[in-house]
Design a protein around this motif. Structure first.
Motif, mmCIF file in Angstrom:
data_model
loop_
_atom_site.group_PDB
_atom_site.id
_atom_site.type_symbol
_atom_site.label_atom_id
_atom_site.label_comp_id
_atom_site.label_asym_id
_atom_site.label_seq_id
_atom_site.Cartn_x
_atom_site.Cartn_y
_atom_site.Cartn_z
ATOM 1 N N PRO A 53 0.823 -1.220 0.000
ATOM 2 C CA PRO A 53 0.000 0.000 0.000
ATOM 3 C C PRO A 53 0.859 1.273 0.000
ATOM 4 O O PRO A 53 0.899 2.025 0.958
ATOM 5 C CB PRO A 53 -0.813 -0.141 1.295
ATOM 6 C CG PRO A 53 -0.751 -1.567 1.656
ATOM 7 C CD PRO A 53 0.593 -2.033 1.189
ATOM 8 N N ASP A 54 1.578 1.502 -1.064
ATOM 9 C CA ASP A 54 2.394 2.700 -1.223
ATOM 10 C C ASP A 54 1.959 3.343 -2.530
ATOM 11 O O ASP A 54 2.125 2.756 -3.601
ATOM 12 C CB ASP A 54 3.878 2.332 -1.259
ATOM 13 C CG ASP A 54 4.781 3.568 -1.249
ATOM 14 O OD1 ASP A 54 4.332 4.638 -1.692
ATOM 15 O OD2 ASP A 54 5.942 3.445 -0.802
ATOM 16 N N TYR A 55 1.417 4.521 -2.445
ATOM 17 C CA TYR A 55 0.808 5.143 -3.625
ATOM 18 C C TYR A 55 1.625 6.327 -4.141
ATOM 19 O O TYR A 55 1.120 7.152 -4.885
ATOM 20 C CB TYR A 55 -0.620 5.578 -3.278
ATOM 21 C CG TYR A 55 -1.447 4.442 -2.698
ATOM 22 C CD1 TYR A 55 -1.885 3.406 -3.512
ATOM 23 C CD2 TYR A 55 -1.737 4.404 -1.342
ATOM 24 C CE1 TYR A 55 -2.617 2.358 -2.985
ATOM 25 C CE2 TYR A 55 -2.472 3.352 -0.803
ATOM 26 C CZ TYR A 55 -2.906 2.329 -1.631
ATOM 27 O OH TYR A 55 -3.619 1.288 -1.106
ATOM 28 N N SER A 56 2.889 6.370 -3.770
ATOM 29 C CA SER A 56 3.735 7.493 -4.142
ATOM 30 C C SER A 56 4.358 7.306 -5.517
ATOM 31 O O SER A 56 4.497 6.185 -6.021
ATOM 32 C CB SER A 56 4.858 7.666 -3.111
ATOM 33 O OG SER A 56 5.746 6.551 -3.167
ATOM 34 N N MET B 217 -2.429 -0.796 -11.023
ATOM 35 C CA MET B 217 -3.331 0.256 -11.507
ATOM 36 C C MET B 217 -4.665 0.202 -10.782
ATOM 37 O O MET B 217 -5.204 1.242 -10.365
ATOM 38 C CB MET B 217 -3.544 0.129 -13.013
ATOM 39 C CG MET B 217 -4.532 1.142 -13.574
ATOM 40 S SD MET B 217 -4.672 1.117 -15.367
ATOM 41 C CE MET B 217 -3.582 2.493 -15.790
ATOM 42 N N ILE B 218 -5.207 -0.977 -10.595
ATOM 43 C CA ILE B 218 -6.494 -1.111 -9.911
ATOM 44 C C ILE B 218 -6.396 -0.629 -8.466
ATOM 45 O O ILE B 218 -7.280 0.063 -7.955
ATOM 46 C CB ILE B 218 -6.991 -2.576 -9.989
ATOM 47 C CG1 ILE B 218 -7.400 -2.917 -11.434
ATOM 48 C CG2 ILE B 218 -8.156 -2.806 -9.031
ATOM 49 C CD1 ILE B 218 -7.644 -4.383 -11.678
ATOM 50 N N ASP C 3 4.050 5.610 -15.795
ATOM 51 C CA ASP C 3 2.940 5.939 -16.686
ATOM 52 C C ASP C 3 1.604 5.700 -15.995
ATOM 53 O O ASP C 3 0.672 6.513 -16.095
ATOM 54 C CB ASP C 3 2.987 5.064 -17.951
ATOM 55 C CG ASP C 3 4.078 5.459 -18.922
ATOM 56 O OD1 ASP C 3 4.580 6.594 -18.847
ATOM 57 O OD2 ASP C 3 4.423 4.606 -19.782
ATOM 58 N N VAL C 4 1.508 4.576 -15.317
ATOM 59 C CA VAL C 4 0.264 4.221 -14.634
ATOM 60 C C VAL C 4 -0.032 5.224 -13.522
ATOM 61 O O VAL C 4 -1.167 5.711 -13.377
ATOM 62 C CB VAL C 4 0.350 2.784 -14.082
ATOM 63 C CG1 VAL C 4 -0.829 2.495 -13.140
ATOM 64 C CG2 VAL C 4 0.392 1.771 -15.219
ATOM 65 N N TRP C 5 0.970 5.546 -12.732
ATOM 66 C CA TRP C 5 0.782 6.491 -11.628
ATOM 67 C C TRP C 5 0.299 7.841 -12.146
ATOM 68 O O TRP C 5 -0.653 8.429 -11.626
ATOM 69 C CB TRP C 5 2.102 6.657 -10.861
ATOM 70 C CG TRP C 5 1.962 7.486 -9.622
ATOM 71 C CD1 TRP C 5 1.647 7.039 -8.367
ATOM 72 C CD2 TRP C 5 2.121 8.907 -9.516
ATOM 73 N NE1 TRP C 5 1.593 8.094 -7.486
ATOM 74 C CE2 TRP C 5 1.884 9.260 -8.158
ATOM 75 C CE3 TRP C 5 2.436 9.914 -10.420
ATOM 76 C CZ2 TRP C 5 1.951 10.569 -7.712
ATOM 77 C CZ3 TRP C 5 2.501 11.229 -9.972
ATOM 78 C CH2 TRP C 5 2.266 11.547 -8.642
ATOM 79 N N LYS C 6 0.939 8.335 -13.209
ATOM 80 C CA LYS C 6 0.552 9.637 -13.769
ATOM 81 C C LYS C 6 -0.860 9.593 -14.342
ATOM 82 O O LYS C 6 -1.626 10.560 -14.203
ATOM 83 C CB LYS C 6 1.552 10.044 -14.852
ATOM 84 C CG LYS C 6 2.914 10.440 -14.306
ATOM 85 C CD LYS C 6 3.875 10.820 -15.434
ATOM 86 C CE LYS C 6 5.212 11.290 -14.879
ATOM 87 N NZ LYS C 6 6.181 11.614 -15.964
#
Length: 428
Positions: free
Chosen positions: A6-9, A330-331, A400-403
């Motif tokens: 659970p790291d969304y950075s 991504m999900i 790419d996914v994060w952006k």
């Protein structure tokens, strides 16, 4: 591949890219500068190798003229067979079981015309109500050609929720009235992967011929068509296989059916040694090559030569491993960052039921897709309310996914989508 935590950075996304064992394959592709491409499940990016082999084939026409059919580095006459040998590893086929030919739609017609042989009470064809339309159009056409009413003889298995099809429901519909089954390997809207092995075994236990449309799976997941005893299959080569717009398609025919005369024949259905005899009695090729009809489209095949070379630099299993990991990432980002913003993930969440794209539902899907493009992200829209995002394993990064997810958030929070109309373009 590093486990997802659970790291969304952004920093964590970069760590995942650093740990990606096939990240180097992105260098094989021509990624437009400043663009995040999330539509590879509709049209794959051009690779440097595909560009090279396309120009090589143009040059062969220029310098060899008609001799190019049998001479030079890549004789045109034998190209479909040469490429079939490279393709079969991606679908788990035996020698001779794959042919590079036709288009998705013509190959459906060819295979259904061959294997749909109504007899007695077995007159019906089975599909699903969530199939891509071309499959349904072709099946309706083939039923009419045999004198049957599609309204009564095309069985479409219903979805329980409009997103997925349960295998139990497909099996329950396998009655003694079914002569042929054609199913997608993956549902094009939700990305659900069907249990091909189980469905094939259940169909055969009931004496039913079964085939699959692999357009949304080949090149993204491993297949074992021969081992699973699938009767036939077909797929396009311009999505995950990156063969270029309108690229020649492919088909598979199980070797147990070799020697059968195809439903639609032409001079390329002939045994190669007899093809130029100009005899009016067809000597059918004893491989899947028999399901070719006409002269191969050399310039349509050309980019596929280079595109398939990339798959020899890794394994389809490694591609699947990253695909599962990056779609799950991504999900998880979507569920964390977009909570309360009207999005629903339509994909199955289980790894064994999910293929290579993420399917997002939103009431403003059309306008969101237009806003994404203004933000230099290329998505895909599917009616009535789906934003499809494909983080393709060969060339998409975790960054790419994060952006992409951050921009989706901005589009809703800042109401950017309100600046666009809800009219769909000619090509969604």
């Amino acid at each position: 591949m590093k486990a997802i935590t659970p790291d969304y950075s952004l920093e964590y996304a970069k760590q995942l890219d650093h740990a990606d064992e096939i990240a180097h394959l992105r260098e094989e592709f021509i990624v437009p500068e400043g663009i995040i491409y999330m539509d590879g499940n509709s049209l794959g990016l051009m690779s440097k190798r595909a560009e090279r082999t396309m120009f090589e084939l143009v040059e062969s026409w220029k310098t060899q003229t008609i001799e190019g059919w049998t001479q030079g580095e890549r004789p045109w006459f034998f190209l479909p067979e040469a490429l079939s040998d490279k393709m079969r590893a991606l679908v788990g086929a035996e020698p001779g079981e794959v042919s590079i030919t036709g288009s998705t739609s013509t190959n459906i017609h060819q295979l259904v015309a061959t294997f749909y042989q109504p007899e007695g009470k077995r007159t019906k064809i089975m599909a699903t109500e969530l199939d891509f339309p071309t499959d349904i159009y072709a099946l309706q056409s083939q039923l009419r050609l045999k004198g049957y009413d599609p309204d009564t003889n095309l069985v479409r298995v219903a979805s329980r929720n409009g997103r997925i099809i349960e295998e139990d429901d497909i099996i329950a519909a396998m009655t003694d009235e079914i002569a042929l089954i054609l199913l997608p390997t993956v549902l094009y809207r939700s990305g659900q992967l069907l249990d091909i092995k189980r469905l094939t075994a259940e169909a055969h236990a009931r004496g039913i011929i079964i085939g699959f449309d692999g357009c949304h799976s080949v090149g993204s997941i491993p297949h074992y068509f021969s081992e699973w005893d699938v009767d036939f299959a077909l797929w396009c080569n311009y999505k995950y296989l990156n063969g270029g717009p309108g690229s020649v398609a492919s088909l598979y025919v199980n070797k147990k059916h070799f020697g059968r005369t195809p439903g639609l024949t032409g001079w390329y259905s002939s045994n190669k040694s007899k093809q130029f005899d100009m005899d009016h009695s067809l000597t059918v090729e004893h491989t899947a090559g028999a399901y070719q009809i006409g002269t191969p489209h050399i310039f349509s095949i050309a980019p596929l030569i280079g595109a398939l070379e990339i798959f020899e630099l890794t394994s389809i299993e490694a591609i699947r491993t990253k695909s599962l990991h990056i779609t799950k990432y991504m999900i998880q980002l979507i569920e964390h960052e977009l909570e309360g913003l009207g999005f629903s993930v339509a994909n199955p969440l289980e790894d064994e039921r999910r293929c290579g794209h993420v399917s997002l539902e939103h009431d403003e899907a059309i306008r969101i897709c237009k806003a994404l493009k203004q933000n230099h992200i290329i998505p895909d829209y599917r009616a009535p309310n789906v934003v499809r995002l494909a983080p393709v394993a060969l060339y998409t990064t975790y960054e790419d996914v994060w952006k992409t997810v951050q921009i989706l958030k901005s589009i809703i929070v800042e109401k950017q989508y309100e600046g666009f109309d809800a009219k769909r373009g000619v090509v969604a």
